[in-house]
Enzyme design. Structure first.
Site, PDB file in Angstrom:
ATOM      1  N   TYR A 166      69.818 -29.127  22.499  1.00 35.38           N
ATOM      2  CA  TYR A 166      68.457 -29.336  21.974  1.00 35.38           C
ATOM      3  C   TYR A 166      68.494 -28.161  20.950  1.00 35.38           C
ATOM      4  CZ  TYR A 166      66.948 -32.423  25.668  1.00 35.38           C
ATOM      5  OH  TYR A 166      66.972 -33.251  26.487  1.00 35.38           O
TER       6      TYR A 166
ATOM      7  N   ASP B  44      62.601 -28.285  31.493  1.00 41.52           N
ATOM      8  CA  ASP B  44      63.663 -28.946  31.132  1.00 41.52           C
ATOM      9  C   ASP B  44      64.341 -28.914  29.702  1.00 41.52           C
ATOM     10  OD1 ASP B  44      65.570 -31.553  31.986  1.00 41.52           O
ATOM     11  OD2 ASP B  44      64.931 -32.053  29.919  1.00 41.52           O
TER      12      ASP B  44
HETATM   13  N1  LIG Z   1      68.453 -36.444  29.441  1.00 39.90           N
HETATM   14  C1  LIG Z   1      68.294 -36.913  28.520  1.00 39.90           C
HETATM   15  O1  LIG Z   1      68.986 -37.503  27.744  1.00 39.90           O
HETATM   16  C2  LIG Z   1      66.989 -36.904  27.716  1.00 39.90           C
HETATM   17  C3  LIG Z   1      65.952 -36.122  28.219  1.00 39.90           C
HETATM   18  N2  LIG Z   1      64.653 -35.884  27.811  1.00 39.90           N
HETATM   19  C4  LIG Z   1      63.708 -35.085  28.353  1.00 39.90           C
HETATM   20  O2  LIG Z   1      62.308 -35.492  28.470  1.00 39.90           O
HETATM   21  C5  LIG Z   1      61.429 -34.762  27.947  1.00 39.90           C
HETATM   22  C6  LIG Z   1      60.335 -35.802  27.734  1.00 39.90           C
HETATM   23  O3  LIG Z   1      60.848 -36.789  26.750  1.00 39.90           O
HETATM   24  P1  LIG Z   1      60.615 -36.978  25.195  1.00 39.90           P
HETATM   25  O4  LIG Z   1      61.358 -37.944  24.767  1.00 39.90           O
HETATM   26  O5  LIG Z   1      60.396 -35.637  24.712  1.00 39.90           O
HETATM   27  O6  LIG Z   1      59.230 -37.802  24.902  1.00 39.90           O
HETATM   28  P2  LIG Z   1      57.718 -37.853  25.723  1.00 39.90           P
HETATM   29  O7  LIG Z   1      57.689 -39.411  26.437  1.00 39.90           O
HETATM   30  O8  LIG Z   1      57.532 -36.782  26.802  1.00 39.90           O
HETATM   31  O9  LIG Z   1      56.739 -38.104  24.630  1.00 39.90           O
HETATM   32  C7  LIG Z   1      56.801 -36.613  23.707  1.00 39.90           C
HETATM   33  C8  LIG Z   1      55.770 -37.093  22.718  1.00 39.90           C
HETATM   34  O10 LIG Z   1      54.538 -37.317  22.856  1.00 39.90           O
HETATM   35  C9  LIG Z   1      53.441 -36.561  22.337  1.00 39.90           C
HETATM   36  N3  LIG Z   1      52.308 -36.087  23.504  1.00 39.90           N
HETATM   37  C10 LIG Z   1      52.750 -35.289  24.413  1.00 39.90           C
HETATM   38  N4  LIG Z   1      51.916 -35.439  25.437  1.00 39.90           N
HETATM   39  C11 LIG Z   1      50.741 -35.973  24.845  1.00 39.90           C
HETATM   40  C12 LIG Z   1      49.432 -36.205  25.187  1.00 39.90           C
HETATM   41  N5  LIG Z   1      48.793 -35.912  26.309  1.00 39.90           N
HETATM   42  N6  LIG Z   1      48.551 -37.059  24.322  1.00 39.90           N
HETATM   43  C13 LIG Z   1      49.446 -37.581  23.262  1.00 39.90           C
HETATM   44  N7  LIG Z   1      50.575 -37.384  22.835  1.00 39.90           N
HETATM   45  C14 LIG Z   1      51.148 -36.455  23.656  1.00 39.90           C
HETATM   46  C15 LIG Z   1      54.346 -35.362  21.894  1.00 39.90           C
HETATM   47  O11 LIG Z   1      53.735 -34.736  20.771  1.00 39.90           O
HETATM   48  P3  LIG Z   1      53.457 -33.018  20.626  1.00 39.90           P
HETATM   49  O12 LIG Z   1      54.492 -32.347  21.179  1.00 39.90           O
HETATM   50  O13 LIG Z   1      53.321 -32.898  19.197  1.00 39.90           O
HETATM   51  O14 LIG Z   1      52.289 -32.750  21.476  1.00 39.90           O
HETATM   52  C16 LIG Z   1      55.659 -35.824  21.674  1.00 39.90           C
HETATM   53  O15 LIG Z   1      55.282 -36.529  20.067  1.00 39.90           O
HETATM   54  C17 LIG Z   1      62.317 -34.320  26.695  1.00 39.90           C
HETATM   55  O16 LIG Z   1      61.523 -33.438  25.721  1.00 39.90           O
HETATM   56  C18 LIG Z   1      63.521 -33.786  27.265  1.00 39.90           C
HETATM   57  O17 LIG Z   1      63.164 -32.406  27.957  1.00 39.90           O
HETATM   58  C19 LIG Z   1      64.238 -36.784  26.832  1.00 39.90           C
HETATM   59  C20 LIG Z   1      64.938 -37.629  26.218  1.00 39.90           C
HETATM   60  C21 LIG Z   1      66.614 -37.899  26.480  1.00 39.90           C
HETATM   61  O1  LIG Z   2      67.953 -35.302  25.698  1.00 36.47           O
HETATM   62  C1  LIG Z   2      67.777 -36.200  24.637  1.00 36.47           C
HETATM   63  C2  LIG Z   2      68.707 -37.075  24.044  1.00 36.47           C
HETATM   64  O2  LIG Z   2      69.674 -37.371  25.092  1.00 36.47           O
HETATM   65  C3  LIG Z   2      69.429 -36.261  23.003  1.00 36.47           C
HETATM   66  O3  LIG Z   2      70.023 -34.999  23.535  1.00 36.47           O
HETATM   67  C4  LIG Z   2      70.412 -37.142  22.348  1.00 36.47           C
HETATM   68  O4  LIG Z   2      69.535 -38.384  21.687  1.00 36.47           O
HETATM   69  C5  LIG Z   2      71.091 -36.384  21.109  1.00 36.47           C
HETATM   70  O5  LIG Z   2      69.992 -36.152  19.969  1.00 36.47           O
HETATM   71  C6  LIG Z   2      71.889 -37.359  20.517  1.00 36.47           C
HETATM   72  O6  LIG Z   2      71.752 -37.701  19.219  1.00 36.47           O
HETATM   73  O7  LIG Z   2      72.932 -37.766  21.127  1.00 36.47           O
END
Ligand SMILES: NC(=O)C1=CN([C@@H]2O[C@H](COP(=O)(O)OP(=O)(O)OC[C@H]3O[C@@H](n4cnc5c(N)ncnc54)[C@H](OP(=O)(O)O)[C@@H]3O)[C@@H](O)[C@H]2O)C=CC1
Ligand SMILES: O=C[C@H](O)[C@@H](O)[C@@H](O)[C@H](O)C(=O)O
Length: 309
Positions: A50, A45
């Site tokens: 990003y 994803d």
């Molecule tokens: N459509 C939208 O607006 C959005 C979409 N997304 C999507 O969803 C994805 C996931 O959400 P996101 O907000 O990134 O957060 P997550 O809930 O996936 O958490 C990510 C965090 O958790 C840590 N982590 C991951 N796996 C583990 C584990 N097994 N044990 C301990 N820590 C862990 C990572 O650290 P590290 O990387 O250092 O291992 C990072 O700090 C995003 O990356 C994106 O692709 C997210 C937000 C908004």
């Molecule tokens: O997908 C992840 C989040 O939606 C991210 O794209 C937004 O939070 C963006 O950084 C913003 O500041 O608007």
């Protein structure tokens, strides 16, 4: 048996678990994507916003060179808010960065228009520092562009992200193509049951983002999560990710750490007792007004989410 794929409303199969790439640094995401795809992941994803799609593309290239097949990977990208009136242009930029001629799913990232002629390609601002939002934009018009782009074959499916029930209700009567997906923040501290139920009724598949509570994975230490993890002999992360698959949703976990990337593929079946415990936790937070939304960018728009309206 635990589900590994879900069928979308256009017949496409979507994997139940995917690798997130938001906030994955350019220097790390290539390896993360390549490692994930060579170790069992089938979904990546990403998003134009990003600002790391060149490196995600390098990761895909590396995985393909190692024998992973393009047709076995479900690639998701999103049209950023400055491109909602220029959807095909936005998608073309992502495709170029990713080194692909199609993605599997294109999402509207947020139902809002940021000034396409503003002072920044992604985050235009006004002199007062606020986001340069075009307030008279109708998100239904953006969806018409998504429908047009679907016909080009540059994406196999189209969907939305960050759509509340209210926004979906505005969209659906005007949609020729019902969104295949709604990607939303989802976890036991923000179950968004009304959207999940509405999506199920309309055959819109939910993709759950920030399942661990986003940066620093704060939900790993939530009491019921630990309790269920101990009972089942799995990690708290597995409980948080399995919660979505049990609810019929695809889940996205972001990590750039190989051991975590691998661990996050482990999904187990949660039984009624486990789900009851997690639901009671959600209900308790809701009754105290303590639901937690980790991702709510300062657009200055009411997106219709009950916890924010
Ligand atoms: N459509 C939208 O607006 C959005 C979409 N997304 C999507 O969803 C994805 C996931 O959400 P996101 O907000 O990134 O957060 P997550 O809930 O996936 O958490 C990510 C965090 O958790 C840590 N982590 C991951 N796996 C583990 C584990 N097994 N044990 C301990 N820590 C862990 C990572 O650290 P590290 O990387 O250092 O291992 C990072 O700090 C995003 O990356 C994106 O692709 C997210 C937000 C908004
Ligand atoms: O997908 C992840 C989040 O939606 C991210 O794209 C937004 O939070 C963006 O950084 C913003 O500041 O608007």
């Amino acid at each position: 048996m635990v589900t590994t794929t879900f069928k979308l409303n256009n017949g496409l199969e979507m994997p139940a678990v995917g690798l997130g790439t938001w906030q994955s640094k350019a220097g790390e995401v290539q390896t993360a994507v390549s490692y994930a795809l060579q170790n069992g992941y089938k979904l990546v994803d990403g998003a134009y916003c990003y600002a790391n799609e060149d490196e995600v593309g390098e990761g895909l290239k590396e995985a393909f060179a190692a024998g992973v097949k393009r047709e076995d990977v479900f690639v998701v990208t999103k049209v950023w808010a400055t491109y909602n009136t220029r959807v095909e242009e936005g998608l073309d930029k992502s495709l170029k960065s990713l080194g692909l001629d199609y993605v599997d799913l294109l999402l509207v990232h947020w139902p809002v228009l940021l000034n396409p002629n503003g002072n920044h390609d992604k985050f235009p601002t006004l002199p007062n520092g606020k986001r340069d939002v075009i307030f008279d934009y109708n998100h239904v018009d953006g969806w018409k562009q998504m429908e047009a782009v679907l016909k080009t074959g540059k994406t196999k499916a189209i969907g939305v992200s960050n759509y509340s029930k209210k926004y979906l209700e505005q969209l659906i009567p005007h949609a020729t193509v019902v969104p295949a997906v709604n990607q939303i923040e989802n976890h036991p501290s923000l179950p968004q049951q009304e959207i999940v139920d509405f999506c199920r009724e309309h055959n819109i598949h939910v993709m759950a983002y920030s399942p661990l509570g986003s940066t620093g994975s704060p939900l790993m230490s939530a009491e019921p999560v630990i309790k269920i993890a101990e009972k089942k002999g799995v990690s708290p992360g597995t409980v948080l990710l399995s919660y979505h698959v049990s609810r019929g949703s695809t889940v996205l976990a972001k990590s750039v750490t190989p051991t975590r990337i691998k661990a996050n593929l482990e999904i187990v079946a949660l039984d009624d007792e486990d789900l009851k415990l997690l639901n009671a936790y959600s209900d308790d937070l809701a009754s105290k007004g303590e639901l937690k939304r980790y991702v709510y960018p300062p657009f200055g728009i009411d997106f219709g989410f009950p916890d924010k309206s």
